[in-house]
Write an enzyme that holds these catalytic residues in place. Structure first.
Site, short mmCIF file in Angstrom:
data_model
loop_
_atom_site.label_atom_id
_atom_site.label_comp_id
_atom_site.label_asym_id
_atom_site.label_seq_id
_atom_site.Cartn_x
_atom_site.Cartn_y
_atom_site.Cartn_z
N ILE A 141 0.82 -1.21 0.00
CA ILE A 141 0.00 0.00 0.00
C ILE A 141 0.86 1.27 0.00
O ILE A 141 0.41 2.34 -0.43
CB ILE A 141 -0.97 -0.02 1.22
CG1 ILE A 141 -2.16 0.88 1.00
CG2 ILE A 141 -0.24 0.33 2.51
CD1 ILE A 141 -3.27 0.68 2.02
N ASN A 184 11.79 -8.55 6.85
CA ASN A 184 12.10 -7.88 8.11
C ASN A 184 11.62 -8.77 9.25
O ASN A 184 10.46 -9.19 9.27
CB ASN A 184 11.41 -6.52 8.18
CG ASN A 184 11.94 -5.55 7.13
OD1 ASN A 184 13.14 -5.52 6.88
ND2 ASN A 184 11.07 -4.77 6.53
N GLY A 238 12.75 -3.35 11.62
CA GLY A 238 11.81 -2.62 10.78
C GLY A 238 10.51 -3.34 10.51
O GLY A 238 9.69 -2.87 9.72
N HIS A 284 5.87 -11.93 6.01
CA HIS A 284 5.69 -11.55 4.60
C HIS A 284 7.06 -11.31 3.97
O HIS A 284 8.01 -10.96 4.65
CB HIS A 284 4.82 -10.29 4.47
CG HIS A 284 5.29 -9.14 5.31
ND1 HIS A 284 5.02 -9.05 6.66
CD2 HIS A 284 6.03 -8.06 5.01
CE1 HIS A 284 5.56 -7.95 7.14
NE2 HIS A 284 6.18 -7.32 6.16
P1 AMP Z 1 7.25 -4.60 7.36
O1 AMP Z 1 7.82 -3.29 7.77
O2 AMP Z 1 8.30 -5.53 6.81
O3 AMP Z 1 6.42 -5.23 8.44
O4 AMP Z 1 6.33 -4.32 6.11
C1 AMP Z 1 4.96 -4.11 6.21
C2 AMP Z 1 4.51 -3.57 4.88
O5 AMP Z 1 3.12 -3.76 4.78
C3 AMP Z 1 4.81 -2.09 4.67
O6 AMP Z 1 5.62 -1.92 3.52
C4 AMP Z 1 3.42 -1.48 4.50
O7 AMP Z 1 3.40 -0.45 3.54
C5 AMP Z 1 2.59 -2.67 4.06
N1 AMP Z 1 1.17 -2.62 4.38
C6 AMP Z 1 0.61 -2.33 5.57
N2 AMP Z 1 -0.73 -2.39 5.49
C7 AMP Z 1 -1.02 -2.77 4.21
C8 AMP Z 1 -2.22 -3.01 3.50
N3 AMP Z 1 -3.42 -2.88 4.07
N4 AMP Z 1 -2.14 -3.36 2.20
C9 AMP Z 1 -0.95 -3.48 1.58
N5 AMP Z 1 0.23 -3.27 2.21
C10 AMP Z 1 0.20 -2.91 3.50
#
Ligand code: AMP
Ligand code: ZN
Length: 106
Positions: A31, A83, A89, A96
Site C-alpha cells: 500500500i 524484516n 523494521g 511476509h
Molecule cells: P514490514 O515493515 O516488513 O512489516 O512491512 C509491512 C509492509 O506492509 C509495509 O511496507 C506497508 O506499507 C505494508 N502494508 C501495511 N498495510 C497494508 C495493506 N493494508 N495493504 C498493503 N500493504 C500494506
C-alpha cells in the site's frame, strides 16, 4: 489471528486484489510502495515472523511463490526482503516477503 491485518487481507475482508495466489500464499501490492514495483508475498497461515516458521516445505513454497509472482508481474530484476523483529523494521507481525523492482528504497 482475528486482529491481524494480513490475515484479514488473506481472508478477503478488505477486497484486496491479489496479483497472484496459490495454495500457500497470496501476493498483493504494498500500500506504501518503496520501489516502482513492490509486492508482498504473504502465507495464508499466520506466523508472527520468520522466527516462528518451522516448516521447511512451506518456506520453500513461499520462495517459489516469490519467483512465480515476479514472473507474472514481469519483474526481471528484483530484491527480496524479510524484516524480522521490530528493531529490524518489521511493522506487520504476519510473516511476509517484500519483492521490489526499480528505485528500491528499502
Ligand atoms: P514490514 O515493515 O516488513 O512489516 O512491512 C509491512 C509492509 O506492509 C509495509 O511496507 C506497508 O506499507 C505494508 N502494508 C501495511 N498495510 C497494508 C495493506 N493494508 N495493504 C498493503 N500493504 C500494506
Ligand atoms: Zn496474520
Amino acid at each position: 489471528m482475528t486482529d491481524c491485518i494480513f490475515c484479514k487481507i488473506v481472508n478477503g475482508e478488505f477486497g484486496t486484489e491479489f496479483v497472484y495466489e496459490n495454495e500457500y500464499a497470496v501476493v498483493f501490492k504494498d500500500i506504501n510502495p518503496k520501489a516502482d514495483k513492490h509486492l508482498l508475498v504473504v502465507p495464508r497461515k499466520h506466523f508472527d515472523s520468520l522466527k516462528e516458521l518451522d516448516d521447511e516445505f512451506l518456506l520453500g513454497k513461499l520462495m517459489m511463490t516469490v519467483k512465480e509472482a515476479a514472473k507474472v508481474c514481469e519483474m526481471k530484476s528484483y530484491r527480496t526482503v524479510i524484516n524480522t523483529g521490530k528493531d529490524a523494521g518489521q511493522e506487520v507481525f504476519h510473516l511476509h516477503i517484500h519483492v521490489m523492482e526499480g528505485n528500491i528504497r528499502l
